[in-house]
Design a protein around this motif. Structure first.
Motif, PDB file in Angstrom:
ATOM      1  N   ILE A  51      55.252 -15.416  43.124  1.00 22.87           N
ATOM      2  CA  ILE A  51      54.187 -15.196  42.134  1.00 22.87           C
ATOM      3  C   ILE A  51      54.367 -16.139  40.943  1.00 22.87           C
ATOM      4  O   ILE A  51      53.400 -16.732  40.452  1.00 22.87           O
ATOM      5  CB  ILE A  51      54.184 -13.725  41.674  1.00 22.87           C
ATOM      6  N   TYR A  52      55.609 -16.272  40.491  1.00 22.72           N
ATOM      7  CA  TYR A  52      55.877 -17.166  39.357  1.00 22.72           C
ATOM      8  C   TYR A  52      55.464 -18.601  39.700  1.00 22.72           C
ATOM      9  O   TYR A  52      54.793 -19.276  38.904  1.00 22.72           O
ATOM     10  CB  TYR A  52      57.361 -17.123  39.004  1.00 22.72           C
ATOM     11  N   SER A  98      53.406 -19.734  42.085  1.00 21.44           N
ATOM     12  CA  SER A  98      51.970 -19.900  42.296  1.00 21.44           C
ATOM     13  C   SER A  98      51.196 -19.806  40.979  1.00 21.44           C
ATOM     14  O   SER A  98      50.247 -20.568  40.759  1.00 21.44           O
ATOM     15  CB  SER A  98      51.452 -18.852  43.295  1.00 21.44           C
ATOM     16  N   ASP A  99      51.603 -18.896  40.110  1.00 14.90           N
ATOM     17  CA  ASP A  99      50.937 -18.776  38.808  1.00 14.90           C
ATOM     18  C   ASP A  99      51.065 -20.047  37.988  1.00 14.90           C
ATOM     19  O   ASP A  99      50.152 -20.404  37.230  1.00 14.90           O
ATOM     20  CB  ASP A  99      51.521 -17.602  38.014  1.00 14.90           C
ATOM     21  N   ASN A 100      52.213 -20.723  38.139  1.00 11.93           N
ATOM     22  CA  ASN A 100      52.468 -21.885  37.301  1.00 11.93           C
ATOM     23  C   ASN A 100      52.136 -23.227  37.955  1.00 11.93           C
ATOM     24  O   ASN A 100      52.155 -24.254  37.265  1.00 11.93           O
ATOM     25  CB  ASN A 100      53.942 -21.896  36.882  1.00 11.93           C
ATOM     26  N   THR A 119      47.088 -23.904  40.305  1.00  9.10           N
ATOM     27  CA  THR A 119      45.906 -24.552  39.728  1.00  9.10           C
ATOM     28  C   THR A 119      46.061 -26.061  39.694  1.00  9.10           C
ATOM     29  O   THR A 119      45.154 -26.815  40.085  1.00  9.10           O
ATOM     30  CB  THR A 119      45.636 -24.016  38.310  1.00  9.10           C
ATOM     31  N   PRO A 147      48.248 -16.515  47.529  1.00  6.59           N
ATOM     32  CA  PRO A 147      48.185 -16.253  46.090  1.00  6.59           C
ATOM     33  C   PRO A 147      46.753 -16.021  45.620  1.00  6.59           C
ATOM     34  O   PRO A 147      45.795 -16.546  46.192  1.00  6.59           O
ATOM     35  CB  PRO A 147      48.763 -17.541  45.473  1.00  6.59           C
ATOM     36  N   GLU A 148      46.620 -15.230  44.585  1.00  7.72           N
ATOM     37  CA  GLU A 148      45.303 -14.878  44.058  1.00  7.72           C
ATOM     38  C   GLU A 148      44.499 -16.105  43.665  1.00  7.72           C
ATOM     39  O   GLU A 148      43.285 -16.164  43.886  1.00  7.72           O
ATOM     40  CB  GLU A 148      45.481 -13.948  42.853  1.00  7.72           C
ATOM     41  N   LYS A 149      45.162 -17.105  43.103  1.00  5.98           N
ATOM     42  CA  LYS A 149      44.456 -18.312  42.660  1.00  5.98           C
ATOM     43  C   LYS A 149      43.832 -19.049  43.841  1.00  5.98           C
ATOM     44  O   LYS A 149      42.757 -19.644  43.722  1.00  5.98           O
ATOM     45  CB  LYS A 149      45.404 -19.227  41.892  1.00  5.98           C
TER      46      LYS A 149
END
Length: 253
Positions: free
Chosen positions: A188-189, A191-193, A196, A244-246
């Motif tokens: 999660i970390y 993919s969040d970072n 995008t 991942p959500e993104k």
């Protein structure tokens, strides 16, 4: 180890002497470096040699190999003689700027050193790493510096697959691991970072491939195709356990 005006010359000379054919000279240099390696901030001094303008390229390469091998044996706190937390923090701060300013061969070796550190510290103790790579990657893409783009993507790919089979890479760790809480938190970390930027990088590279194809620039196309290959490897590593959500959001667009 204290850094003074004589340090670059003395240390680089010791490294060179370890390559001498005369056993006595070589042994004396090895003993001197071995003694220095047990002193605080030895790694900082060695890393500083990489950007020291008075040191020739061949010596720099040997210095970087020594640096990487030293990290492999001493980074873990369980080592008989390990690197202090303060020195580790300095190394994590310095190594990415040094790597990005170095030549290709030195970059390749330093990327291995980054993977050694990342294998133990990323992301929990090295949360500035991805932001550093993000800003550097965006700058390299905007300036069409495709060599740097590929170097950065290769290191990120290496970092993401590191949990795969021993010393390998950073995101690839997600490919062979069950869905444990700590692994999912790391995923999660990451993919969040990075998700995008990864998507925008793929889009930018695709546009640049079309431009390079129209211009008939074969060398540039090869670099861009390598960049897209690395992006696909990173994408796979980030999606292997869960989407991942993104990425889900983009899939609906």
């Amino acid at each position: 180890m204290d850094w003074n005006p004589q340090t670059p010359q003395v240390m680089s000379q010791s490294f060179l002497y370890t390559l001498f054919p005369q056993p006595e000279i070589r042994r004396h240099a090895e003993e001197k470096l071995s003694y220095s390696a047990d002193t605080p901030n030895y790694n900082i001094a060695v890393l500083s040699l990489v950007v020291e303008p008075s040191i020739d390229e061949q010596t720099r390469q040997y210095v970087v190999v020594n640096f990487t091998n030293h990290l492999k044996t001493r980074w873990m706190s369980s080592s008989d003689i390990h690197i202090s937390d303060g020195e580790k923090e300095k190394i994590r701060t310095l190594i990415v700027p040094v790597m990005l300013s170095a030549t290709r061969k030195i970059q390749d070796e330093l990327s291995e050193a980054i993977a050694v550190i990342g294998d133990h510290d990323f992301p929990e103790f090295w949360q500035v790493l991805l932001p550093e790579f993000e800003s550097s990657l965006e700058m390299a893409i905007s300036s069409n510096d495709f060599t740097s783009v590929n170097n950065i993507l290769a290191i990120v790919c290496s970092l993401f697959k590191r949990f795969c089979c021993g010393f390998n890479s950073l995101f690839k760790k997600f490919r062979y691991q069950p869905k444990r809480n700590n692994i999912m938190l790391d995923l999660i970390y990451c993919s969040d970072n990075f998700a995008t930027l990864l998507l925008s990088t793929i889009q930018s590279i695709s546009r640049k491939i079309n431009i390079a194809a129209a211009a008939g620039s074969v060398a540039t196309i090869r670099q861009l195709l390598e960049a897209r290959r690395l992006c696909c490897r990173i994408f796979y590593s980030l999606n292997v356990l869960d989407v991942p959500e993104k990425f889900e959001e983009k899939a609906d667009e």
